[in-house]
Design an enzyme around this catalytic site. Structure first.
Site, mmCIF file in Angstrom:
data_model
loop_
_atom_site.group_PDB
_atom_site.id
_atom_site.type_symbol
_atom_site.label_atom_id
_atom_site.label_comp_id
_atom_site.label_asym_id
_atom_site.label_seq_id
_atom_site.Cartn_x
_atom_site.Cartn_y
_atom_site.Cartn_z
ATOM 1 N N THR A 169 63.795 -19.564 -44.883
ATOM 2 C CA THR A 169 62.701 -19.171 -45.766
ATOM 3 C C THR A 169 61.383 -19.072 -44.989
ATOM 4 O OG1 THR A 169 63.754 -20.228 -47.655
ATOM 5 C CG2 THR A 169 61.441 -19.752 -47.877
ATOM 6 N N ARG A 197 73.564 -15.471 -56.462
ATOM 7 C CA ARG A 197 72.800 -16.728 -56.399
ATOM 8 C C ARG A 197 71.319 -16.437 -56.101
ATOM 9 N NH1 ARG A 197 69.501 -19.470 -52.283
ATOM 10 N NH2 ARG A 197 69.635 -21.704 -52.681
ATOM 11 N N VAL A 198 70.441 -17.093 -56.820
ATOM 12 C CA VAL A 198 68.997 -16.987 -56.572
ATOM 13 C C VAL A 198 68.466 -18.381 -56.282
ATOM 14 C CG1 VAL A 198 66.760 -16.357 -57.561
ATOM 15 C CG2 VAL A 198 68.780 -14.977 -58.097
ATOM 16 N N GLY A 199 67.640 -18.492 -55.249
ATOM 17 C CA GLY A 199 67.047 -19.776 -54.900
ATOM 18 C C GLY A 199 65.677 -19.958 -55.535
ATOM 19 N N THR A 220 60.069 -24.524 -48.607
ATOM 20 C CA THR A 220 61.266 -24.166 -47.856
ATOM 21 C C THR A 220 62.249 -25.332 -47.906
ATOM 22 O OG1 THR A 220 62.153 -23.565 -45.690
ATOM 23 C CG2 THR A 220 60.144 -24.889 -45.681
ATOM 24 N N GLY A 221 63.519 -25.009 -48.023
ATOM 25 C CA GLY A 221 64.529 -26.062 -48.094
ATOM 26 C C GLY A 221 65.656 -25.635 -49.008
HETATM 27 N N1 GLY Z 1 64.744 -22.136 -50.205
HETATM 28 C C1 GLY Z 1 65.446 -20.928 -50.088
HETATM 29 C C2 GLY Z 1 66.694 -20.879 -50.815
HETATM 30 O O1 GLY Z 1 67.314 -21.908 -51.073
HETATM 31 O O2 GLY Z 1 67.105 -19.798 -51.158
#
Ligand code: GLY
Length: 300
Positions: A169, A197-199, A220-221
């Site tokens: 990220t 999938r969406v983060g 980020t993570g």
């Molecule tokens: N933090 C980015 C994701 O998990 O997609």
């Protein structure tokens, strides 16, 4: 205060060969700082920095995006302007060269906040955002990452780099000379993720948030952890409603990430007062910040 503040990040985790990231981080934060110096808005600065991060294959966003279980990139990006709480986001896009520009187009040229998939791609193209073919993202490195993740039957964050991994990220947060805040976050997500999938990155209040009343935040993570804790918004709440200073709010948010869901990651913040902060429980964070002519780069 008439100065400016800018922080960028290129992902968190155990950073392998940190020296290879430093020139890129320095170049990109300097470009954003030069723009702010010349009077660019915070919105323009974070958009510029994230576009440059997306164009560098070192990072898990744009060109460097990891591939899903079907071997396709599905990118997510979000942007927010703290001056008026305008926001735009796209998710699951695999034909847009710079997803952050598509997110910005959603914010500026549509009545909506969040577009996904083919609809987002068509909207972006209709508003002048460059498209690419799927092969743009299917680089030998990302195909190798996917093959390794499949062989290990795992869903891996970011580029595969045994025995350590970086958590991917990219993002930027800024306060311009007019005192306005903005934040932007972009990612390819997780290698071998389920299609669809969406983060957290494009979700306003989870991976990206900006409000002139408090701060601008980019996370980020592990996206699922940030979604479940709405962590970017938590930082703003701690500043605006609880009266914490910028660094204390960033630290408290990471403590909450750990305490609530055992999460892993990092975040960068610029406060309404221009103070830059970062907090993490990942072993490293690729970041750089610029404040009124001073630039610092960190891979720790
Ligand atoms: N933090 C980015 C994701 O998990 O997609």
């Amino acid at each position: 205060m008439s100065g400016y503040s800018l922080v960028i990040h290129g992902g968190a985790g155990a950073i392998r060969e940190p020296g290879r990231f430093e020139p890129s981080l320095r170049r990109i934060v300097a470009a954003g700082a030069a723009a702010l110096e010349q009077g660019a808005t915070a919105r323009d600065a974070v958009s510029l920095c994230v576009t440059l991060l997306e164009d560098d294959p070192l990072y898990n966003a744009g060109l460097g995006s990891v591939l899903n279980a079907e071997g396709r990139a599905e990118c997510d990006a979000g942007i927010m302007d703290g001056r008026n709480l305008m926001a735009g986001a796209v998710a699951g896009v695999g034909r847009i060269k710079n997803p952050i520009l598509a997110a910005r187009a959603v914010m500026e040229k549509s009545p909506h906040v969040f577009l996904i998939g083919a609809g987002a791609e068509d909207f972006a193209a209709a508003h002048g955002v460059a498209l690419v073919t799927e092969s743009y993202f299917r680089t030998p490195e990302r195909l190798t990452d996917l093959a390794r993740a499949k062989a290990r039957n795992e869903t891996a964050l970011d580029h595969y780099a045994p025995p350590t991994e970086k958590l991917g990220t990219v993002g930027a947060v800024a306060r311009d000379r007019g005192g306005n805040l903005a934040a932007a976050t972009s990612t390819g997500g997780m290698t071998n993720k389920l299609p669809g999938r969406v983060g957290d990155s494009p979700v306003i209040g989870a991976g990206v948030f900006a409000d002139n009343a408090s701060c601008a935040v980019s996370c980020t993570g592990v996206g699922e952890h940030f979604l479940r804790t709405t962590l970017a918004r938590v930082v703003g709440f701690l500043i605006e409603d609880q009266g914490l200073d910028t660094q204390a709010a960033a630290d408290a948010a990471i403590a909450r990430l750990i305490g609530k869901v055992g999460g892993v990651g990092a975040l960068i913040v610029v406060g309404r007062d221009g103070v830059c902060a970062r907090a993490q429980n990942a072993p490293g964070l690729l970041s750089a910040w610029a404040r009124d002519g001073d630039i610092e780069v960190s891979t720790q």
